[in-house]
Design a protein around this motif. Sequence first.
Motif, PDB file in Angstrom:
ATOM      1  N   GLN A 134      -1.666 -19.817   3.436  1.00 14.23           N
ATOM      2  CA  GLN A 134      -0.054 -19.808   3.543  1.00 14.23           C
ATOM      3  C   GLN A 134       1.217 -20.259   1.929  1.00 14.23           C
ATOM      4  OE1 GLN A 134       1.182 -17.585   5.762  1.00 14.23           O
ATOM      5  NE2 GLN A 134      -0.903 -17.640   6.055  1.00 14.23           N
ATOM      6  N   PHE A 135       0.202 -21.286   1.240  1.00  9.84           N
ATOM      7  CA  PHE A 135       0.766 -22.304   0.291  1.00  9.84           C
ATOM      8  C   PHE A 135       0.750 -21.309  -1.185  1.00  9.84           C
ATOM      9  CE2 PHE A 135       0.067 -24.950   3.992  1.00  9.84           C
ATOM     10  CZ  PHE A 135       1.015 -26.428   3.211  1.00  9.84           C
ATOM     11  N   GLU A 136       1.845 -20.953  -1.559  1.00  3.90           N
ATOM     12  CA  GLU A 136       1.847 -19.978  -2.332  1.00  3.90           C
ATOM     13  C   GLU A 136       1.378 -21.262  -4.046  1.00  3.90           C
ATOM     14  OE1 GLU A 136       5.407 -18.931  -3.443  1.00  3.90           O
ATOM     15  OE2 GLU A 136       5.964 -17.852  -1.530  1.00  3.90           O
TER      16      GLU A 136
ATOM     17  N   ALA B 204     -12.144 -18.724   4.508  1.00  2.00           N
ATOM     18  CA  ALA B 204     -12.549 -19.263   3.099  1.00  2.00           C
ATOM     19  C   ALA B 204     -12.490 -18.839   1.427  1.00  2.00           C
ATOM     20  CB  ALA B 204     -13.314 -20.195   2.931  1.00  2.00           C
ATOM     21  N   PHE B 205     -13.598 -17.912   1.753  1.00  2.00           N
ATOM     22  CA  PHE B 205     -13.066 -16.194   1.116  1.00  2.00           C
ATOM     23  C   PHE B 205     -11.440 -15.682   1.161  1.00  2.00           C
ATOM     24  CE2 PHE B 205     -17.615 -16.709   0.935  1.00  2.00           C
ATOM     25  CZ  PHE B 205     -17.510 -17.258  -0.960  1.00  2.00           C
ATOM     26  N   ARG B 206     -10.749 -15.732   1.958  1.00  2.00           N
ATOM     27  CA  ARG B 206      -9.836 -15.052   2.332  1.00  2.00           C
ATOM     28  C   ARG B 206      -8.643 -15.820   1.565  1.00  2.00           C
ATOM     29  NH1 ARG B 206     -11.262 -14.021   7.562  1.00  2.00           N
ATOM     30  NH2 ARG B 206     -10.013 -15.922   8.542  1.00  2.00           N
ATOM     31  N   ALA B 207      -9.326 -17.223   1.688  1.00  2.00           N
ATOM     32  CA  ALA B 207      -7.982 -18.135   1.294  1.00  2.00           C
ATOM     33  C   ALA B 207      -8.299 -18.067  -0.023  1.00  2.00           C
ATOM     34  CB  ALA B 207      -7.440 -19.610   1.911  1.00  2.00           C
ATOM     35  N   LEU B 208      -9.216 -17.890  -0.255  1.00  2.00           N
ATOM     36  CA  LEU B 208      -9.494 -17.677  -1.876  1.00  2.00           C
ATOM     37  C   LEU B 208      -9.548 -16.690  -3.188  1.00  2.00           C
ATOM     38  CD1 LEU B 208     -12.779 -19.463  -2.271  1.00  2.00           C
ATOM     39  CD2 LEU B 208     -11.043 -20.627  -3.223  1.00  2.00           C
ATOM     40  N   GLY B 209      -9.254 -15.303  -2.104  1.00  2.00           N
ATOM     41  CA  GLY B 209      -8.341 -14.724  -2.480  1.00  2.00           C
ATOM     42  C   GLY B 209      -6.877 -14.241  -2.863  1.00  2.00           C
ATOM     43  N   GLU B 210      -6.227 -15.736  -2.169  1.00  2.00           N
ATOM     44  CA  GLU B 210      -5.186 -15.443  -2.612  1.00  2.00           C
ATOM     45  C   GLU B 210      -4.332 -16.637  -3.647  1.00  2.00           C
ATOM     46  OE1 GLU B 210      -2.337 -13.826  -1.487  1.00  2.00           O
ATOM     47  OE2 GLU B 210      -4.283 -12.969   0.082  1.00  2.00           O
ATOM     48  N   CYS B 211      -5.697 -16.680  -4.279  1.00  2.00           N
ATOM     49  CA  CYS B 211      -5.310 -18.247  -5.303  1.00  2.00           C
ATOM     50  C   CYS B 211      -5.657 -17.610  -7.000  1.00  2.00           C
ATOM     51  CB  CYS B 211      -7.068 -18.677  -5.519  1.00  2.00           C
ATOM     52  SG  CYS B 211      -6.284 -20.338  -3.707  1.00  2.00           S
ATOM     53  N   GLU B 212      -5.413 -15.848  -6.606  1.00  2.00           N
ATOM     54  CA  GLU B 212      -5.000 -15.560  -8.245  1.00  2.00           C
ATOM     55  C   GLU B 212      -5.030 -16.628  -9.665  1.00  2.00           C
ATOM     56  OE1 GLU B 212      -3.385 -11.441 -10.113  1.00  2.00           O
ATOM     57  OE2 GLU B 212      -3.061 -11.898  -8.314  1.00  2.00           O
ATOM     58  N   GLY B 213      -5.689 -16.435 -10.481  1.00  2.00           N
ATOM     59  CA  GLY B 213      -5.486 -17.129 -11.972  1.00  2.00           C
ATOM     60  C   GLY B 213      -6.420 -17.993 -11.697  1.00  2.00           C
TER      61      GLY B 213
ATOM     62  N   LEU C 272     -12.360 -10.389  -4.843  1.00  2.00           N
ATOM     63  CA  LEU C 272     -12.624 -10.323  -6.148  1.00  2.00           C
ATOM     64  C   LEU C 272     -11.762  -9.737  -6.823  1.00  2.00           C
ATOM     65  CD1 LEU C 272     -14.475 -11.473  -7.924  1.00  2.00           C
ATOM     66  CD2 LEU C 272     -16.119  -9.364  -7.867  1.00  2.00           C
ATOM     67  N   GLY C 273     -11.047  -8.544  -6.014  1.00  2.00           N
ATOM     68  CA  GLY C 273     -10.151  -8.364  -6.368  1.00  2.00           C
ATOM     69  C   GLY C 273      -9.046  -8.406  -6.780  1.00  2.00           C
ATOM     70  N   ALA C 274      -8.673  -9.823  -6.811  1.00  2.00           N
ATOM     71  CA  ALA C 274      -7.626 -10.896  -7.324  1.00  2.00           C
ATOM     72  C   ALA C 274      -8.000 -11.354  -8.893  1.00  2.00           C
ATOM     73  CB  ALA C 274      -6.726 -12.655  -6.277  1.00  2.00           C
ATOM     74  N   PHE C 275      -9.785 -11.368  -8.804  1.00  2.00           N
ATOM     75  CA  PHE C 275     -10.205 -11.995 -10.465  1.00  2.00           C
ATOM     76  C   PHE C 275      -9.721 -11.084 -11.300  1.00  2.00           C
ATOM     77  CE2 PHE C 275     -10.076 -14.643  -6.471  1.00  2.00           C
ATOM     78  CZ  PHE C 275      -9.275 -15.960  -6.990  1.00  2.00           C
ATOM     79  N   GLN C 276      -9.097  -9.601 -11.558  1.00  2.02           N
ATOM     80  CA  GLN C 276     -10.004  -8.846 -12.435  1.00  2.02           C
ATOM     81  C   GLN C 276     -10.668  -9.299 -13.627  1.00  2.02           C
ATOM     82  OE1 GLN C 276      -6.860  -5.271 -12.221  1.00  2.02           O
ATOM     83  NE2 GLN C 276      -6.613  -5.872  -9.728  1.00  2.02           N
ATOM     84  N   SER C 277     -11.541  -8.577 -13.567  1.00  2.00           N
ATOM     85  CA  SER C 277     -11.952  -8.445 -15.155  1.00  2.00           C
ATOM     86  C   SER C 277     -12.957  -8.075 -15.012  1.00  2.00           C
ATOM     87  CB  SER C 277     -13.102  -9.902 -15.698  1.00  2.00           C
ATOM     88  OG  SER C 277     -14.518 -10.323 -14.503  1.00  2.00           O
ATOM     89  N   LYS C 278     -13.911  -7.130 -16.622  1.00  2.00           N
ATOM     90  CA  LYS C 278     -15.164  -6.571 -16.799  1.00  2.00           C
ATOM     91  C   LYS C 278     -15.973  -6.915 -16.069  1.00  2.00           C
ATOM     92  CE  LYS C 278     -14.736  -5.534 -20.998  1.00  2.00           C
ATOM     93  NZ  LYS C 278     -14.445  -5.409 -22.291  1.00  2.00           N
ATOM     94  N   ASP C 279     -17.041  -7.894 -16.423  1.00  3.43           N
ATOM     95  CA  ASP C 279     -17.790  -8.089 -15.209  1.00  3.43           C
ATOM     96  C   ASP C 279     -17.226  -8.100 -13.981  1.00  3.43           C
ATOM     97  OD1 ASP C 279     -18.967  -9.096 -17.202  1.00  3.43           O
ATOM     98  OD2 ASP C 279     -19.077 -11.653 -17.105  1.00  3.43           O
ATOM     99  N   ALA C 280     -16.304  -8.618 -13.356  1.00  2.00           N
ATOM    100  CA  ALA C 280     -15.798  -8.178 -11.388  1.00  2.00           C
ATOM    101  C   ALA C 280     -16.153  -6.704 -11.299  1.00  2.00           C
ATOM    102  CB  ALA C 280     -14.584  -8.995 -11.279  1.00  2.00           C
ATOM    103  N   ARG C 281     -15.171  -5.250 -12.693  1.00  2.00           N
ATOM    104  CA  ARG C 281     -14.892  -4.552 -12.246  1.00  2.00           C
ATOM    105  C   ARG C 281     -16.489  -3.796 -12.043  1.00  2.00           C
ATOM    106  NH1 ARG C 281     -12.313  -0.261 -12.208  1.00  2.00           N
ATOM    107  NH2 ARG C 281     -13.466   1.741 -13.332  1.00  2.00           N
TER     108      ARG C 281
END
Length: 623
Positions: free
Chosen positions: A387-389, A414-423, A452-461
């Motif tokens: 919940q923390f921005e 933990a991965f749900r939470a990490l998915g909110e840590c874009e950038g 992984l959708g929060a960390f977009q890159s060529k490698d991730a895609r």
Amino acid sequence: MSYFCHRGEERLAYNVVRNTPKMIECFEKTLGVPYPYAKYSQIFLHDFGAGGMENTSATVLARRFLHDDRAHIDFSGEYVVAHELGHQWFGDLLTCRDWGQMWLNEGFATYCECLWAGETGGWEEYQRVIHGKMNQYIDEDRNQHRRPLSTNTYRGYGQVFDAHSYQKGAMVLHMLRRLLGDDTFFRALKHYLETCCGTPVVTADFVKSVEVSTGYNVDRFFDEWVYGAGYPEFTYSWSYDEASGRGTLEVEQTQNDDNDTPKVFGMPVFVTFNRVTDGEISERKWLSARFDDAGKVSESIELDFRPDFMTFDVNNEVLDVTSLANIPEGELGLLLAYEPSGIAACLDAAEELGNRKTPEAQAALLAALDRPRPWMIREAIMNALMQFEKPERVVVAAMIKAVDDADPRVRRAAFRALGECEGNEAAGKTVFEKAQFGDASCLVEAQAFEALGAFQSKDARKLLLEAIDDRDSYHDVIRVACLRSLAKYGNAEDLEMVVALTRPGKDEYLRAGACEALGILGAKLDNAGRGKALDALIDMLEDSGGVVVGGAATGLEGLNDPSVLPLLEARLKTAKGKQAKGVLKSVIAALKRDVGGEDKPSRDKPEPKPADKEEDFVLTPVE
């Protein structure tokens, strides 16, 4: 004892029903009445709309519960098995007389799920399941409708197959068990089954069995919790006076006494005053808080220690909503870190700290996470930290540490939470590595791909496209997660591939997931791309399979186009199966909210209450 499934699905079915003999043994021992029939069969059907159906001695189960050995790490399907097996006693051996008494079937079968949870997971798992049932009911009560549990007023039989009959019904039995004590409660259930077997029953039959078998008058309990509606809403505070050595508790019930809701609920609430020394609870004293006619408590108790925190409704013995607004973050953190038995109180404390989003709340959550707490509390802390921005480095570090937790449910959180840590570079690296190298749990791996959708890159895609091509899993959960993440890129070149995956010939769960991804992707495209996505989803809305229909409806919600409301409402009239209807109703309500056209929740009238009810809640002998 036997089970039936399609050829080739034998192992998948076995993973669901493997503990049925132990369940029968558990229920026979607990209820005191033998399994009533000469045989028991379980049959898995494809495209069966409900979860299960308790035909006498021959339960039908939906295909969606079938799962392989890897998925069994996360998902057993045992609660639906326990529910339908419980119906062999409550629903088949005896059954409700009419639809308005449905809680006597569904509430009791739902409570059998809780009994099995306690048998296999102990007190902590029992409390977690009970807490979940309570929250499901409260969500329905707040957002859809409120009614008495026992009623003779309903628009159609479908209205009583709701969270009141199922989840609230189970909570009523939980509260009655805590009020009477285990031996007395199960003696009452045994009496009820033995005296009413083979007959249609109403609530009064159960009340009579309780009173005859226990000698207690439970009229007020049933007046409030079964013939009445709603639940108490509490606010509380406490203090300690050093001079007198006394702790004081102040509680007030604040619910509105309308819509058949009692002004005052009489169920007592148990609290504990607690002291922490050297990282452990060193002192603990109980207090039973009983309400006066105004719905208030003002009690003091002598204490030979200064409390560090107080636990309210320790064992979740009351179905209630309790405001924690008066409780400081530090005290909530101590409760979360040290409360030894009140799992539900800890889960509520974690949620409250997450909602506050203050530095003090964050510190309290992190401190509790360093303690050896049960998995469901660690999971709740992860969810609260989400919940923390823009979480600080120390929070991200805690999330990264949790991806190696022994329990897959905590790893998923933990991965749900990490998915909110874009950038965040460290978060992105951790998510990418788990997605790349996988996890023993297919649901954890899927959650990593979702993040992984929060960390977009060529490698991730590239990794997402490779996984869509070659990562098989239970109900295609990994491919579906990859599709949702890929859709967030908003690339028009992915549209044809996603549309193709919605078409017949693919696994129904993959098709449904592709429909959901199509809604995400279409919302990011230009009018032409959005139109193609809309046309494909409208086509899938007419599919014969309930799973795909639900996915198509969810995809249409993602497009957020209110022009499809007439189509959704028309499809709701012809849809078969509880699952598809539930999704359609939810999507229709969400789109109506967006255009300001949502209907107000309905409020039903209760059935007439039995006359001359005793108003004193304290258990008294039956005259």
